[in-house]
Write a protein that holds these residues in place. Structure first.
Motif, short mmCIF file in Angstrom:
data_model
loop_
_atom_site.label_atom_id
_atom_site.label_comp_id
_atom_site.label_asym_id
_atom_site.label_seq_id
_atom_site.Cartn_x
_atom_site.Cartn_y
_atom_site.Cartn_z
N UNK A 86 0.83 -1.20 0.00
CA UNK A 86 0.00 0.00 0.00
C UNK A 86 0.87 1.26 0.00
N UNK A 87 1.89 1.29 0.87
CA UNK A 87 2.76 2.46 0.96
C UNK A 87 3.60 2.61 -0.30
N UNK A 88 4.07 1.50 -0.85
CA UNK A 88 4.87 1.53 -2.06
C UNK A 88 4.06 2.11 -3.23
N UNK A 89 2.81 1.66 -3.33
CA UNK A 89 1.95 2.18 -4.40
C UNK A 89 1.69 3.67 -4.23
N UNK A 90 1.53 4.11 -3.00
CA UNK A 90 1.29 5.54 -2.75
C UNK A 90 2.49 6.37 -3.19
N UNK A 91 3.71 5.91 -2.88
CA UNK A 91 4.90 6.66 -3.25
C UNK A 91 5.05 6.79 -4.77
N UNK A 92 4.62 5.78 -5.49
CA UNK A 92 4.75 5.80 -6.95
C UNK A 92 3.62 6.56 -7.64
N UNK A 203 19.09 6.70 -6.35
CA UNK A 203 19.16 5.24 -6.33
C UNK A 203 17.76 4.69 -6.07
N UNK A 204 17.06 4.33 -7.14
CA UNK A 204 15.68 3.80 -7.06
C UNK A 204 14.74 4.79 -6.37
N UNK A 205 14.98 6.06 -6.53
CA UNK A 205 14.20 7.06 -5.78
C UNK A 205 13.41 8.03 -6.66
N UNK A 206 13.35 7.79 -7.97
CA UNK A 206 12.52 8.63 -8.84
C UNK A 206 11.10 8.08 -8.82
N UNK A 207 10.46 8.14 -7.66
CA UNK A 207 9.20 7.45 -7.44
C UNK A 207 7.96 8.31 -7.63
N UNK A 208 8.05 9.60 -7.45
CA UNK A 208 6.87 10.45 -7.51
C UNK A 208 6.38 10.69 -8.93
N UNK A 290 9.19 11.18 -20.44
CA UNK A 290 8.37 9.96 -20.50
C UNK A 290 7.80 9.62 -19.14
N UNK A 291 6.67 8.97 -19.14
CA UNK A 291 6.06 8.54 -17.88
C UNK A 291 6.70 7.22 -17.46
N UNK A 292 7.27 7.20 -16.26
CA UNK A 292 7.90 5.98 -15.75
C UNK A 292 6.85 5.07 -15.14
N UNK A 293 6.91 3.81 -15.51
CA UNK A 293 5.94 2.83 -15.02
C UNK A 293 6.12 2.63 -13.51
N UNK A 294 5.02 2.72 -12.73
CA UNK A 294 5.14 2.44 -11.27
C UNK A 294 5.63 1.02 -11.05
N UNK A 295 6.49 0.86 -10.09
CA UNK A 295 7.02 -0.47 -9.75
C UNK A 295 6.19 -1.03 -8.61
N UNK A 296 5.11 -1.72 -8.95
CA UNK A 296 4.18 -2.24 -7.96
C UNK A 296 4.36 -3.73 -7.78
N UNK A 297 4.22 -4.20 -6.55
CA UNK A 297 4.40 -5.62 -6.24
C UNK A 297 3.07 -6.33 -6.19
N UNK A 298 3.02 -7.52 -6.76
CA UNK A 298 1.78 -8.30 -6.79
C UNK A 298 1.51 -8.90 -5.42
N UNK A 299 0.23 -9.12 -5.17
CA UNK A 299 -0.18 -9.80 -3.95
C UNK A 299 0.23 -11.26 -4.03
N UNK A 300 0.68 -11.80 -2.90
CA UNK A 300 1.10 -13.20 -2.88
C UNK A 300 -0.04 -14.11 -2.48
#
Length: 300
Positions: A86-92, A203-208, A290-300
Motif C-alpha cells: 500500500x505504501x509503495x503504491x502511494x509513493x509511486x 538510487x531507485x528514488x525517482x518514485x513520484x 516519458x512517464x515511468x511505469x510504477x514499480x508495484x508488487x503483486x499480492x502473494x
C-alpha cells in the motif's frame, strides 16, 4: 435328568433360534466357553483430538506450539507485506509533496515501508547502492555528494548507506528524519545552495509522479561538470512491458543540460545511468518527459 441325546437336540434348536450371527463351533472339550464378542471402545477413552474442549464446550484438538507460532509469523508477514504494498503504491502514484506530507503526519509508516523494501531487495543478486558506492570510491573523495532518497530508516542502524560508506561529504535527503545529518524534505525543493555539489544520486528514488522536478532540482544544485548518477528498476524502462523507452528517458535528461557518459545494463534487475552536467548547460524550453511505469508488487 434328561437323556444326553435330547439335551444335544435341544441345544441345536436353541442355536438355530439364535440365528447364524453368534454361531460357534463346539470343541472336544465340554468346558470351553464360546469366544467373547468384540468389546466396543470404552466411553471413557475418546480419540485424542476430542479430549480438550474450548470455552464453548465444543471439542477441540490440542494445538501444537510450534504450529501456532509458525501461523502467527505467517499472519504477521502477510499483514506487513500488505502494508508495504500500500505504501509503495502511494509513493509511486503521488507527488513528492504529497508523500512528504503523508509521512510527516506519521513518520513510523516510513519504517514500515523500508522494512518491506529491505525484504524485497534481499532477493536481488546485487544492490545498486553498492555499485554506486564503489564508483564513488574510485573517484575523488573531495567531491560533495547529494543522495536524493537516501533510504533513511528511523531508529535503525546502518541507514543512509552512501554517507556511511564513503569519505566524501554527503548530504543525505529523504522524506523523514530524526537525525540531524539527514535532511527531511520534498526532493523537488531542497535547502541546498545552487551549484554546491559535485555528484547527485538517485538510487531507485525517482518514485513520484513529478519525478522531472527532482531532476531539475539536482540540476540546480550541481556544479558545472557535476555528475548525475541514476539507478532505476529495469522494468520501469522496458517499453515491451509497459515501461518508458530508456532512450527517450536519456534524451529528456540531455535536454535538461547533461550529456550521457555511460549506461550500465549488465544487471538484470536495474539499469545505471552516468550523466555529466555540461559546463554551459542550457535547459530546453520544452522537454518531453516519458512517464515511468510504477514499480508495484503483486499480492502473494
Amino acid at each position: 435328568m434328561e437323556p444326553p441325546h435330547e439335551s444335544a437336540a435341544g441345544g441345536r434348536k436353541r442355536r438355530r433360534r439364535g440365528g447364524d450371527r453368534n454361531r460357534w463351533k463346539p470343541s472336544s472339550s465340554s468346558q470351553q466357553e464360546p469366544p467373547p464378542a468384540a468389546a466396543p471402545a470404552p466411553l471413557s477413552s475418546p480419540p485424542a483430538k476430542r479430549r480438550r474442549k474450548d470455552g464453548t464446550g465444543q471439542a477441540a484438538a490440542a494445538p501444537k506450539r510450534g504450529n501456532t507460532s509458525s501461523l502467527l509469523e505467517k499472519m504477521r508477514a502477510r499483514l506487513s507485506g500488505g502494508h508495504f504494498r500500500m505504501l509503495n503504491e502511494k509513493l509511486y502514484t503521488c507527488s513528492g509533496q504529497d508523500a512528504f506530507d503523508y509521512f510527516k503526519n506519521d513518520p513510523t509508516l516510513f519504517d514500515v515501508y523500508h522494512t518491506g523494501y529491505r525484504e524485497q531487495m534481499s532477493h536481488w543478486p546485487e544492490q545498486p547502492v553498492n555499485v554506486i558506492i564503489n564508483w564513488l570510491k574510485r573517484h575523488n573523495a573531495s567531491w560533495t555528494v547529494a543522495d536524493f532518497g537516501c533510504e533513511y530508516h528511523l531508529h535503525v542502524a546502518g541507514n543512509a548507506a552512501v554517507a556511511k560508506n564513503v569519505e566524501n561529504k554527503v548530504f543525505s535527503i529523504d522524506l523523514v528524519s530524526d537525525d540531524p545529518s539527514v535532511i527531511a524534505c520534498d526532493m523537488a525543493h531542497t535547502p541546498l545552495e545552487s551549484s554546491s555539489v559535485d555528484v547527485a544520486i538517485f538510487c531507485l528514488s525517482l518514485m513520484g509522479t513529478n519525478y522531472p522536478n527532482y531532476l531539475e532540482e539536482a540540476n540546480r544544485v550541481l556544479n558545472p561538470s557535476g555528475w548525475l548518477v541514476i539507478a532505476e528498476v529495469r522494468s520501469r524502462l522496458d517499453p515491451n512491458n509497459g515501461g518508458a523507452d530508456p532512450e527517450k528517458f536519456s534524451k529528456a535528461i540531455i535536454q535538461l543540460g547533461f550529456s550521457l557518459v555511460s549506461k550500465d545494463e549488465k544487471n538484470k534487475m536495474f539499469i545505471l545511468f552516468y550523466f555529466k552536467k555540461k559546463e554551459k548547460s542550457k535547459v530546453a524550453k520544452s522537454i518531453d518527459w516519458p512517464q515511468l511505469k510504477p514499480c508495484l508488487y503483486k499480492r502473494r
